[in-house]
Design a protein around this motif. Structure first.
Motif, short mmCIF file in Angstrom:
data_model
loop_
_atom_site.label_atom_id
_atom_site.label_comp_id
_atom_site.label_asym_id
_atom_site.label_seq_id
_atom_site.Cartn_x
_atom_site.Cartn_y
_atom_site.Cartn_z
N LYS A 1 30.63 53.09 54.34
CA LYS A 1 32.05 52.71 54.29
C LYS A 1 32.73 53.28 53.04
N SER A 2 32.11 53.02 51.89
CA SER A 2 32.72 53.46 50.63
C SER A 2 32.77 54.98 50.52
N ILE A 3 31.73 55.65 51.02
CA ILE A 3 31.71 57.12 50.98
C ILE A 3 32.85 57.69 51.82
N THR A 4 33.08 57.08 53.00
CA THR A 4 34.18 57.55 53.86
C THR A 4 35.52 57.37 53.16
N LEU A 5 35.71 56.20 52.54
CA LEU A 5 36.95 55.94 51.79
C LEU A 5 37.11 56.93 50.64
N GLY B 1 35.27 49.82 42.86
CA GLY B 1 34.28 49.47 41.85
C GLY B 1 34.65 48.22 41.08
N ASP B 2 33.74 47.80 40.22
CA ASP B 2 33.87 46.57 39.44
C ASP B 2 34.26 46.92 38.01
N ASN B 3 35.49 46.58 37.62
CA ASN B 3 35.97 46.94 36.28
C ASN B 3 36.12 45.73 35.38
N GLN B 4 35.24 44.74 35.56
CA GLN B 4 35.32 43.59 34.67
C GLN B 4 35.00 44.02 33.24
N SER B 5 35.65 43.38 32.29
CA SER B 5 35.53 43.79 30.89
C SER B 5 35.26 42.58 30.00
N ILE B 6 34.14 42.61 29.28
CA ILE B 6 33.82 41.54 28.32
C ILE B 6 34.79 41.60 27.14
N LEU C 1 38.15 40.03 30.93
CA LEU C 1 38.72 40.29 32.25
C LEU C 1 37.63 40.20 33.30
N SER C 2 37.74 39.24 34.20
CA SER C 2 36.76 39.11 35.28
C SER C 2 37.07 40.10 36.39
N THR C 3 36.12 40.22 37.32
CA THR C 3 36.32 41.11 38.47
C THR C 3 37.58 40.72 39.23
N TYR C 4 37.75 39.43 39.49
CA TYR C 4 38.89 39.00 40.30
C TYR C 4 40.21 39.16 39.54
N SER C 5 40.18 38.89 38.23
CA SER C 5 41.40 39.08 37.42
C SER C 5 41.82 40.55 37.44
N TYR C 6 40.83 41.41 37.31
CA TYR C 6 41.13 42.86 37.36
C TYR C 6 41.76 43.23 38.70
N ARG C 7 41.20 42.68 39.78
CA ARG C 7 41.71 43.01 41.12
C ARG C 7 43.12 42.46 41.32
N SER D 1 56.64 54.19 51.18
CA SER D 1 56.26 55.04 52.31
C SER D 1 55.67 56.38 51.88
N ASN D 2 55.72 56.65 50.58
CA ASN D 2 55.17 57.91 50.05
C ASN D 2 53.92 57.65 49.22
N THR D 3 53.20 56.58 49.57
CA THR D 3 52.01 56.17 48.81
C THR D 3 50.78 56.14 49.71
N LEU D 4 49.68 56.63 49.18
CA LEU D 4 48.36 56.48 49.80
C LEU D 4 47.55 55.61 48.86
N PHE D 5 47.06 54.46 49.36
CA PHE D 5 46.21 53.63 48.51
C PHE D 5 44.85 53.40 49.16
N LEU D 6 43.84 53.25 48.31
CA LEU D 6 42.45 53.10 48.73
C LEU D 6 41.86 51.88 48.05
N ILE D 7 41.39 50.92 48.84
CA ILE D 7 40.81 49.70 48.27
C ILE D 7 39.42 49.48 48.86
N ASP D 8 38.41 49.44 47.99
CA ASP D 8 37.03 49.21 48.42
C ASP D 8 36.69 47.73 48.27
N GLU D 9 36.12 47.13 49.33
CA GLU D 9 35.78 45.71 49.34
C GLU D 9 37.02 44.86 49.07
#
Length: 328
Positions: free
Chosen positions: A69-73, A108-113, A117-123, A136-144
């Motif tokens: 899934k992630s590789i396709t994205l 990916g997981d960008n949590q920061s000690i 910043l937790s994973t969910y706060s980052y998201r 309408s001129n945006t392409l966005f990609l969200i994994d998980e």
């Protein structure tokens, strides 16, 4: 010069650029880094076909982990960035693409000690940024999509984000395990589900993307294959909403049917190709027979007709054998 050398190495080319509407049609698309890595290791790289257009602006990919899934994205995002940077990309020559003003990612997981910043706060910060920037001129990609918090509460919030991003007419590829996101993609006119195909007997990934239906996570099947006792699995099922168990079971069955149909489609294409070659062969033999009839008259015509009947009998036998093989 460096771009040209790199294009030669990955088999890159320039797809048709569509300017009057937003569209991505990547056929036989390869993740370039994976392609290079597999070449060095002598491994096979599986290409993907994926399409985004005004009718299906958002593709939601689901299915078990480790299926691609992630590789396709990432393939879609990386190829789009390469193309918009003036580089040729590894896709089929019949591919098409448009340019976007914004390409946004949450991978990916960008949590920061350091920043507490937790994973969910980052998201959540990412979602706030997406909601402000997407159009309408945006392409966005969200994994998980939606992960990082309580599944039910976080899932409800993720569904609201999904609706808001959809209403902004953006284009997107999203991966998720959340049933409510899969259901929402099915309900919205310009969104569509897709899944990564698996061997439904062994649950080995086929690394092939299929559009049109969501994929089951195969949670209990994967547990059983990995040696978890059946009574524990049944106990886990009893703790779930019966409708959720039924839905996941239905998705599993649908994916099995789809995998079988994909195999059958490949087999039928081979049969069709074989029959077309036979028809082509018979056409020229009939022309030869007609020419013999003209040149040598009725006496030889009888022998020629025998040859014609032999050819027809050969086709009949081949068709019977194909039907027997199909039943097997």
């Amino acid at each position: 010069h460096a771009k040209a050398r790199y294009a030669q190495e990955i088999g890159g080319l320039l797809p048709e650029i569509i300017e009057d509407q937003k569209q991505i049609i990547y056929k036989n698309a390869y993740h370039p880094l994976l392609l290079q890595s597999h070449k060095l290791e002598g491994k096979v790289t599986h290409p993907q076909d994926i399409e985004l257009d005004s009718d299906n602006r958002i593709v939601v990919i689901s299915g078990p982990n480790a299926g691609g899934k992630s590789i396709t994205l990432k393939t879609v995002g990386l190829l789009q960035l390469l193309l918009q940077s003036g580089m040729l990309i590894p896709v089929h020559e019949r591919s098409k693409a448009s340019f976007f003003d914004n390409i946004l990612t949450d991978i990916g997981d960008n949590q920061s000690i350091e920043n507490h910043l937790s994973t969910y706060s980052y998201r959540l910060k990412n979602m706030k940024y997406f909601l402000r920037k997407c159009n309408s001129n945006t392409l966005f990609l969200i994994d998980e999509f939606g992960t990082g918090s309580d599944p039910e509460l976080g899932g409800a919030l993720a569904e609201v984000f999904f609706e808001e991003l959809y209403n902004k007419k953006s284009f997107a590829v999203i991966t998720t395990h959340y049933a409510n996101i899969k259901l929402k993609a099915d309900q919205l006119k310009n969104a569509i589900n897709g899944c990564m195909l698996f061997n439904t007997d062994t649950l080995a990934p086929l690394y092939k993307f299929s559009i049109g239906q969501p994929g089951s996570s195969f949670t209990f099947e994967v547990a059983q294959i990995n040696g978890i006792e059946l009574d524990l699995i049944e106990k886990a099922k009893s703790k779930l909403d019966i409708n959720k168990v039924k839905m996941d079971s239905l998705l599993s069955e649908l994916q099995k049917e789809k995998t079988y149909l994909e195999k059958l489609k490949g087999y039928l294409l081979k049969i069709t190709d074989h029959c077309n070659r036979l028809i082509h062969d018979i056409f020229f033999k009939e022309k030869a027979i007609d020419q013999i009839q003209k040149d040598y008259g009725y006496t030889t015509r009888h022998n020629a007709q025998n040859q014609k009947h032999k050819c027809i009998e050969q086709i009949r036998k081949v068709k019977e054998q194909d039907e027997q093989d199909e039943k097997k």
